[in-house]
Design an enzyme around this catalytic site. Structure first.
Site, PDB file in Angstrom:
ATOM      1  N   ARG A 198       5.771  -3.400   8.975  1.00 28.61           N
ATOM      2  CA  ARG A 198       4.660  -3.056   9.949  1.00 28.61           C
ATOM      3  C   ARG A 198       4.555  -3.695  11.580  1.00 28.61           C
ATOM      4  O   ARG A 198       4.409  -3.162  12.198  1.00 28.61           O
ATOM      5  CB  ARG A 198       2.959  -3.838   9.350  1.00 28.61           C
ATOM      6  CG  ARG A 198       2.063  -3.452   9.967  1.00 28.61           C
ATOM      7  CD  ARG A 198       0.585  -3.919   9.274  1.00 28.61           C
ATOM      8  NE  ARG A 198       0.583  -3.326   8.009  1.00 28.61           N
ATOM      9  CZ  ARG A 198       0.040  -3.811   7.012  1.00 28.61           C
ATOM     10  NH1 ARG A 198      -0.788  -5.158   7.196  1.00 28.61           N
ATOM     11  NH2 ARG A 198      -0.270  -3.191   5.762  1.00 28.61           N
ATOM     12  N   THR A 233       0.948  -1.095   0.039  1.00 26.88           N
ATOM     13  CA  THR A 233      -0.055  -0.067  -0.185  1.00 26.88           C
ATOM     14  C   THR A 233       0.923   1.322  -0.059  1.00 26.88           C
ATOM     15  O   THR A 233       0.448   2.109  -0.862  1.00 26.88           O
ATOM     16  CB  THR A 233      -1.125   0.068   1.123  1.00 26.88           C
ATOM     17  OG1 THR A 233      -1.978  -1.339   1.177  1.00 26.88           O
ATOM     18  CG2 THR A 233      -1.869   1.211   1.275  1.00 26.88           C
TER      19      THR A 233
END
Length: 343
Positions: free
Chosen positions: A218, A66
């Site tokens: 992440r 993303t």
């Protein structure tokens, strides 16, 4: 459940992601080969003054698909529309997005492998011919109306490239696989994030945290925030390796980055199924997890680190898994044949 687990790479907080997300290609850490290629494709699109070719980014969750999509739009100086395949239920949903696109705009579709077949067919002509067809009426009286749409760049992200249909996959001109990060790359990610979040962490601490972040930025960023919480409450001015070791132990994350669910999976294969082979359906049922969660979230890192192996007959625990859990390994004569047996 895995959704509540701190090292689930699918779990994300939007505000946190936006705060730490790099805005430019040179700020993006890791994925060097992909960055080099993307930079060339962006420059070529600029020189042609055309929309960039459609892009498919695939790989495990949490690696920056993303983020890279946002960066591509920024580098192209183009607006970006963001959606997710599971939210696109009807043809009208996708049609409304496609017909509202501007010239050169980027359309990002997350989890594109979950796109419905009827919606895929709309995308075919949109991606290839930059037009969409609408069927009005039914039976012999049905009419097809074609609408031209501006040239745009579709970026699809998926954790399951193999689940994409061949016709859809073939329409992507650029296909890139995102790889797990090295410890050094993750250490660089952690240092950058620590600066943004005003967290003091030394080199030893960054390396210790990187080693337990499962090759995933992440997860590294999420653990960094938890380290910051513990350091603030304990009044620790700088997070060092020893403090991080103690903190992650409280979070049940061991020195290899495995958490309680990872260890439970290995223990099930070894103790319940005598080391394997065991099918993914049986494992998912025993763990009380969905098959997709097991395959996309838990297994990739364990396979990459050599704790389990996939065979045609199911999952097998490796010697390293026994060693990690402190369970005595028993040599089996049938192991080699497992890798050569057809389903």
């Amino acid at each position: 459940m895995i959704e509540e687990n701190i090292i689930n790479p699918k779990l994300q907080t939007i505000d946190a992601e936006d705060t730490l997300r790099p805005q430019r290609l040179h700020e993006f850490v890791g994925q060097s080969k992909i960055k080099e290629n993307i930079a060339i494709y962006i420059e070529a699109a600029r020189k042609r003054n055309q929309a960039m070719d459609h892009v498919l980014l695939y790989g495990p969750p949490g690696l920056g698909k993303t983020t890279l999509s946002h960066i591509i739009a920024t580098e192209l100086n183009a607006p970006i529309k963001i959606t997710s395949a599971p939210t696109l239920d009807k043809q009208g949903d996708l049609m409304a997005i496609l017909t509202s696109l501007q010239e050169g705009e980027v359309l990002f579709i997350d989890e594109i492998h979950r796109l419905k077949k009827t919606l895929e067919e709309i995308l075919y002509s949109a991606m290839e011919d930059f037009k969409v067809d609408i069927i009005i009426g039914e039976g012999t009286g049905a009419k097809t109306l074609s609408f031209s749409i501006p040239r745009f760049t579709l970026i699809g992200a998926t954790t399951r490239a193999g689940s994409l249909s061949a016709p859809l996959r073939s329409r992507f001109g650029i296909i890139e696989r995102m790889e797990f990060y090295s410890e050094q790359e993750l250490s660089d990610v952690i240092k950058r994030s620590a600066t943004i979040l005003h967290v003091n962490i030394d080199d030893s601490g960054a390396q210790a945290l990187a080693r337990r972040s499962r090759g995933t930025p992440r997860i590294a960023n999420r653990l960094l925030r938890r380290i910051s919480d513990f350091a603030l409450v304990a009044n620790i001015p700088e997070a060092h390796a020893e403090f991080i070791d103690q903190t992650l132990k409280k979070l049940e994350i061991d020195h290899e980055g495995l958490d309680s669910i990872d260890r439970k999976l290995l223990q099930i294969i070894i103790e319940f199924y005598q080391g394997g082979p065991v099918g993914v359906s049986a494992l998912a049922a025993t763990l009380n997890e969905e098959i997709e969660t097991l395959e996309d979230v838990i297994e990739p890192y364990l396979i990459q680190k050599g704790y389990i192996q996939r065979t045609p007959r199911g999952r097998v625990a490796s010697f390293r898994a026994y060693e990690h859990l402190g369970i005595k390994f028993q040599q089996r004569d049938d192991i080699q044949t497992l890798f050569n047996t057809e389903d």
